[in-house]
Design a protein around this motif. Sequence first.
Motif, mmCIF file in Angstrom:
data_model
loop_
_atom_site.group_PDB
_atom_site.id
_atom_site.type_symbol
_atom_site.label_atom_id
_atom_site.label_comp_id
_atom_site.label_asym_id
_atom_site.label_seq_id
_atom_site.Cartn_x
_atom_site.Cartn_y
_atom_site.Cartn_z
ATOM 1 N N TYR A 55 0.635 1.622 19.653
ATOM 2 C CA TYR A 55 1.352 2.822 20.085
ATOM 3 C C TYR A 55 2.352 2.517 21.193
ATOM 4 O O TYR A 55 2.155 1.616 22.016
ATOM 5 N N HIS A 56 3.408 3.301 21.204
ATOM 6 C CA HIS A 56 4.537 3.098 22.108
ATOM 7 C C HIS A 56 4.903 4.447 22.722
ATOM 8 O O HIS A 56 5.066 5.440 22.006
ATOM 9 N N LEU A 57 5.018 4.474 24.040
ATOM 10 C CA LEU A 57 5.316 5.704 24.773
ATOM 11 C C LEU A 57 6.761 5.682 25.244
ATOM 12 O O LEU A 57 7.209 4.705 25.846
ATOM 13 N N ILE A 58 7.484 6.761 24.981
ATOM 14 C CA ILE A 58 8.866 6.907 25.441
ATOM 15 C C ILE A 58 8.897 8.024 26.476
ATOM 16 O O ILE A 58 8.432 9.136 26.215
ATOM 17 N N ILE A 129 7.312 10.949 24.130
ATOM 18 C CA ILE A 129 7.109 10.728 22.700
ATOM 19 C C ILE A 129 6.080 9.609 22.558
ATOM 20 O O ILE A 129 6.252 8.529 23.123
ATOM 21 N N LEU A 130 5.026 9.869 21.828
ATOM 22 C CA LEU A 130 4.054 8.821 21.507
ATOM 23 C C LEU A 130 4.306 8.381 20.070
ATOM 24 O O LEU A 130 4.121 9.164 19.124
ATOM 25 N N TRP A 131 4.740 7.143 19.905
ATOM 26 C CA TRP A 131 5.194 6.597 18.626
ATOM 27 C C TRP A 131 4.148 5.650 18.045
ATOM 28 O O TRP A 131 3.529 4.869 18.774
ATOM 29 N N ASP A 132 3.955 5.721 16.731
ATOM 30 C CA ASP A 132 3.031 4.834 16.028
ATOM 31 C C ASP A 132 3.830 3.759 15.301
ATOM 32 O O ASP A 132 4.576 4.057 14.359
ATOM 33 N N GLU A 136 5.241 4.268 11.625
ATOM 34 C CA GLU A 136 6.635 4.549 11.986
ATOM 35 C C GLU A 136 6.900 6.056 12.042
ATOM 36 O O GLU A 136 7.787 6.579 11.374
ATOM 37 N N THR A 137 6.133 6.693 12.890
ATOM 38 C CA THR A 137 6.303 8.131 13.064
ATOM 39 C C THR A 137 5.855 8.536 14.457
ATOM 40 O O THR A 137 5.228 7.749 15.184
ATOM 41 N N ILE A 138 6.164 9.760 14.837
ATOM 42 C CA ILE A 138 5.724 10.312 16.108
ATOM 43 C C ILE A 138 4.310 10.844 15.943
ATOM 44 O O ILE A 138 4.043 11.653 15.058
ATOM 45 N N VAL A 139 3.424 10.382 16.793
ATOM 46 C CA VAL A 139 2.071 10.943 16.822
ATOM 47 C C VAL A 139 2.120 12.308 17.487
ATOM 48 O O VAL A 139 1.625 13.305 16.955
#
Length: 326
Positions: A55-58, A129-132, A136-139
Motif C-alpha cells: 500500500y502507498h499513501l498520498i 489517498i490509500l493506493w493498492d 492498482e486502485t484506490i482503497v
Amino acid sequence: MGRLVDGVWHTDWYDTKSTGGRFVRKTSAFRNWVTPDGAPGPSGSGGFAAEAGRYHLIVSLACPWAHRTLILRRLKRLEDTITVSVVEPLMLDDGWTFAEPDPVTGAETAWQVYVKADPVYSGRATVPILWDRERETIVSNESSEILRMFNAAFDALDGVETRLDVYPQELREEIDAVNARVYDTVNNGVYKAGFATTQGAYEEAVTQLFESLDWLEDRLARQRYLVGGRITEADWRLFTTLVRFDPVYVGHFKCNLRRIVDYPNLSNYLRELYQHPGVAGTCDFETIKTHYYGSHETVNPTRIVPLGPVLDLDAPHDRDRLPLAA
C-alpha cells in the motif's frame, strides 16, 4: 481546486449558491478497508489484505485530514510497511500536483490517480489517498477510516507497534460521540466559516465552532485527554485542526473570536500532543501557510502569506497535573 466529471477534469470552485452560502463537504467515494486477512471491512469490498509494501499513501503536509494518517503511520511504526508520496503545497487549477511523477502511480496530479482507479469518476480529487499496488486502485480516500486501518489492520506484521491502540473497544462509544461533534463543528467547522459566502452562513459556523472550543476547554480542565485518560484517535483528530488554528484559521478563515493560545487548557494540551515523540516531525508550518494563503484565491486574492504568528509549541506544558488512565 477543481473536480472530475465522468473522468474529465474541470477547474470549478465550491458551489455555495445552492446551499445558501454554506460550504458542504461531500462524502468520500472510496470506502474499502485493508483488513488483516482481506475480508470485507465495514464498507466497500474485500480483497485488501494487510501486506508489507503493498500500500502507498498520498498526502499533503498542509491538509489536516491527511495529517492525521501521517501521525498514525509514524506512531504505529508503519513507515517501512506503507510508502508515502507528498504533493506540492499549492492547490491551483490542476488541484493537488506532484513535483515529479508519483513513483508508484506514475501520476502527475491527484486527479490522475482517481482516473486511474475509476476512468469515469466524478467528484473532488482529495487527499489522503490509500493506493493498492497489487490491484492498482484506490482503497480509500476517507481519512477517518484510513486512521482505523493503520491502528489495527497491520498489527500481525513485523515491526508494527502493536501496543498502541487509539480506538480501544471499551472507549469506542465515547470516542465516536466526541468525534462527531469535533468533526462537524471544529474539523469541518473552520472550513464552513472560511468558505462561507454569506454573512449568515459564516456567523452560524463560527458560533458553533467557538461553542465547541469552549466545550473542549472545559472538558480538558477536568481530564488530560478527550476520552478515557489516555490518548485516543479523538485527540489526534482534534490536534491537526488545533495546530493549524492560530497560523491559518484565525486570519485566513476569519475564525478570530479567540485564538488557541487564549485558551489555557487547549493551548497546553496542544503543546503536549505536539511534543509527543514523533509528532512534531509531521508538522510543516511553511507548507501549511503557503497552501492555505496561496491556494484559495476567492478567500485571499493577493495570495500574500503572513509572516506570523510566532509559535512556541516546544514550551513546557502543564498537562501532567492531570492523571493518566490506570
